[in-house]
Design an enzyme around this catalytic site. Structure first.
Site, PDB file in Angstrom:
ATOM      1  N   GLY A  23      90.479 -31.602 -40.678  1.00 35.98           N
ATOM      2  CA  GLY A  23      91.719 -30.859 -40.420  1.00 35.98           C
ATOM      3  C   GLY A  23      92.406 -31.343 -39.157  1.00 35.98           C
ATOM      4  N   ASP A  73      90.068 -34.041 -50.037  1.00 33.85           N
ATOM      5  CA  ASP A  73      90.320 -32.628 -50.338  1.00 33.85           C
ATOM      6  C   ASP A  73      88.977 -31.899 -50.231  1.00 33.85           C
ATOM      7  OD1 ASP A  73      90.761 -30.128 -51.328  1.00 33.85           O
ATOM      8  OD2 ASP A  73      91.603 -30.789 -53.253  1.00 33.85           O
ATOM      9  N   LEU A  74      88.839 -31.095 -49.208  1.00 33.69           N
ATOM     10  CA  LEU A  74      87.534 -30.477 -48.920  1.00 33.69           C
ATOM     11  C   LEU A  74      87.169 -29.358 -49.890  1.00 33.69           C
ATOM     12  CD1 LEU A  74      87.502 -30.368 -45.009  1.00 33.69           C
ATOM     13  CD2 LEU A  74      86.738 -32.170 -46.557  1.00 33.69           C
ATOM     14  N   SER A 152      86.975 -17.827 -35.940  1.00 29.41           N
ATOM     15  CA  SER A 152      88.216 -17.090 -35.694  1.00 29.41           C
ATOM     16  C   SER A 152      87.878 -15.712 -35.155  1.00 29.41           C
ATOM     17  CB  SER A 152      88.994 -16.940 -37.000  1.00 29.41           C
ATOM     18  OG  SER A 152      90.031 -16.009 -36.842  1.00 29.41           O
ATOM     19  N   TYR A 165      89.562 -14.321 -45.683  1.00 29.32           N
ATOM     20  CA  TYR A 165      89.420 -15.204 -44.531  1.00 29.32           C
ATOM     21  C   TYR A 165      88.470 -14.586 -43.504  1.00 29.32           C
ATOM     22  CZ  TYR A 165      91.230 -17.764 -40.368  1.00 29.32           C
ATOM     23  OH  TYR A 165      91.389 -18.515 -39.230  1.00 29.32           O
TER      24      TYR A 165
HETATM   25  N1  LIG Z   1      95.688 -20.932 -35.513  1.00 33.04           N
HETATM   26  C1  LIG Z   1      94.954 -19.926 -35.104  1.00 33.04           C
HETATM   27  O1  LIG Z   1      95.433 -18.954 -34.486  1.00 33.04           O
HETATM   28  C2  LIG Z   1      93.472 -19.921 -35.345  1.00 33.04           C
HETATM   29  C3  LIG Z   1      92.739 -18.990 -34.688  1.00 33.04           C
HETATM   30  C4  LIG Z   1      91.365 -18.982 -34.857  1.00 33.04           C
HETATM   31  C5  LIG Z   1      90.781 -19.887 -35.713  1.00 33.04           C
HETATM   32  N2  LIG Z   1      91.516 -20.774 -36.389  1.00 33.04           N
HETATM   33  C6  LIG Z   1      90.807 -21.715 -37.256  1.00 33.04           C
HETATM   34  O2  LIG Z   1      90.895 -23.006 -36.669  1.00 33.04           O
HETATM   35  C7  LIG Z   1      90.986 -23.988 -37.689  1.00 33.04           C
HETATM   36  C8  LIG Z   1      92.241 -24.826 -37.488  1.00 33.04           C
HETATM   37  O3  LIG Z   1      93.363 -23.981 -37.383  1.00 33.04           O
HETATM   38  P1  LIG Z   1      94.828 -24.526 -37.179  1.00 33.04           P
HETATM   39  O4  LIG Z   1      95.623 -23.462 -36.561  1.00 33.04           O
HETATM   40  O5  LIG Z   1      94.767 -25.867 -36.559  1.00 33.04           O
HETATM   41  O6  LIG Z   1      95.279 -24.632 -38.714  1.00 33.04           O
HETATM   42  P2  LIG Z   1      96.286 -25.647 -39.394  1.00 33.04           P
HETATM   43  O7  LIG Z   1      96.714 -25.016 -40.666  1.00 33.04           O
HETATM   44  O8  LIG Z   1      97.308 -26.116 -38.425  1.00 33.04           O
HETATM   45  O9  LIG Z   1      95.308 -26.889 -39.714  1.00 33.04           O
HETATM   46  C9  LIG Z   1      94.331 -26.835 -40.700  1.00 33.04           C
HETATM   47  C10 LIG Z   1      94.236 -28.208 -41.338  1.00 33.04           C
HETATM   48  O10 LIG Z   1      93.275 -28.148 -42.399  1.00 33.04           O
HETATM   49  C11 LIG Z   1      93.747 -28.952 -43.447  1.00 33.04           C
HETATM   50  N3  LIG Z   1      93.219 -28.506 -44.730  1.00 33.04           N
HETATM   51  C12 LIG Z   1      93.420 -27.316 -45.327  1.00 33.04           C
HETATM   52  N4  LIG Z   1      92.868 -27.300 -46.548  1.00 33.04           N
HETATM   53  C13 LIG Z   1      92.309 -28.522 -46.738  1.00 33.04           C
HETATM   54  C14 LIG Z   1      91.600 -29.134 -47.814  1.00 33.04           C
HETATM   55  N5  LIG Z   1      91.386 -28.501 -48.977  1.00 33.04           N
HETATM   56  N6  LIG Z   1      91.167 -30.377 -47.650  1.00 33.04           N
HETATM   57  C15 LIG Z   1      91.412 -31.047 -46.501  1.00 33.04           C
HETATM   58  N7  LIG Z   1      92.081 -30.535 -45.440  1.00 33.04           N
HETATM   59  C16 LIG Z   1      92.530 -29.282 -45.569  1.00 33.04           C
HETATM   60  C17 LIG Z   1      95.272 -28.766 -43.437  1.00 33.04           C
HETATM   61  O11 LIG Z   1      95.925 -29.847 -44.097  1.00 33.04           O
HETATM   62  C18 LIG Z   1      95.573 -28.663 -41.953  1.00 33.04           C
HETATM   63  O12 LIG Z   1      95.992 -29.876 -41.391  1.00 33.04           O
HETATM   64  C19 LIG Z   1      90.998 -23.248 -39.023  1.00 33.04           C
HETATM   65  O13 LIG Z   1      89.683 -23.268 -39.521  1.00 33.04           O
HETATM   66  C20 LIG Z   1      91.399 -21.863 -38.645  1.00 33.04           C
HETATM   67  O14 LIG Z   1      90.840 -20.933 -39.540  1.00 33.04           O
HETATM   68  C21 LIG Z   1      92.853 -20.834 -36.213  1.00 33.04           C
END
Ligand SMILES: NC(=O)c1ccc[n+]([C@@H]2O[C@H](COP(=O)([O-])OP(=O)(O)OC[C@H]3O[C@@H](n4cnc5c(N)ncnc54)[C@H](O)[C@@H]3O)[C@@H](O)[C@H]2O)c1
Length: 166
Positions: A23, A73-74, A152, A165
């Site tokens: 990601g 694709d994960l 999270s 989630y």
């Molecule tokens: N943004 C927040 O506030 C927040 C807070 C706590 C935790 N998180 C966690 O941190 C992690 C990253 O968050 P983020 O804000 O950078 O999210 P984001 O949506 O910006 O990035 C997530 C990435 O995962 C990739 N992805 C999704 N499904 C996929 C798949 N099937 N195969 C391959 N790649 C895939 C997407 O293309 C994306 O680039 C996530 O696990 C999220 O749950 C986010």
């Protein structure tokens, strides 16, 4: 006189380490990848499409690191296993796996479908297991490694539209 590395540089150096960030085109993944490159790591950056990785890879190179873009694709378990092999082949080793890819579909619990449930869990939970399982023999053969799973606040606290989630 030669400049000694600071205690921060010594404690947090990743020189010589091979790191895979999943990601890595996302908000958190790209910042982690660039920071780890600054600390000396060589990076494999993963996401779902190669065009999404152009900027994050450039950021790693700008930070002085090497960057290998990898696409998978994960939600496909076979693709998770293949990704670990590709990261290992690109980096020549695999010291750190950062499981950062994630998805969410925000809706009230009454509206959640089986497809919503399976789609979220396939990436946020199942892929972590199979990526880690595939990384395990490589790290064990190297004498160790680190697997970092990005969680999270919602692990501790649900929200009205964030049930699966959480
Ligand atoms: N943004 C927040 O506030 C927040 C807070 C706590 C935790 N998180 C966690 O941190 C992690 C990253 O968050 P983020 O804000 O950078 O999210 P984001 O949506 O910006 O990035 C997530 C990435 O995962 C990739 N992805 C999704 N499904 C996929 C798949 N099937 N195969 C391959 N790649 C895939 C997407 O293309 C994306 O680039 C996530 O696990 C999220 O749950 C986010």
């Amino acid at each position: 006189m030669s400049q000694q590395p600071s205690i921060l540089e010594r404690l947090f150096s990743l020189c010589g380490k091979g790191v895979l960030v999943t990601g890595a085109a996302g908000g958190i993944g790209r910042v982690l990848a660039a920071a780890m490159a600054e600390a000396g790591a060589r990076l494999a950056l993963h996401d779902v499409a190669s065009d999404r990785l152009v900027e994050p890879c450039q950021a790693v190179r700008d930070a002085g690191g090497e960057a290998f873009p990898l696409v998978a694709d994960l939600s496909d378990v076979g693709a998770c296993q293949k990704l670990i092999g590709e990261a290992h082949a690109s980096l020549g080793r695999l010291d750190v796996l950062v499981n950062c890819a994630g998805v969410n579909r925000r809706e009230p619990i009454e509206a959640v479908t089986l497809d919503d449930y399976d789609s979220i869990n396939a990436v946020n939970q199942r892929s972590l297991f199979f990526l880690s399982q595939a990384a395990h023999p490589i790290m064990r053969a190297q004498g160790g490694g680190k697997i970092i799973n990005i969680g999270s606040l919602n692990s501790f606290m649900g929200l009205g539209t964030v049930s699966v989630y959480a």
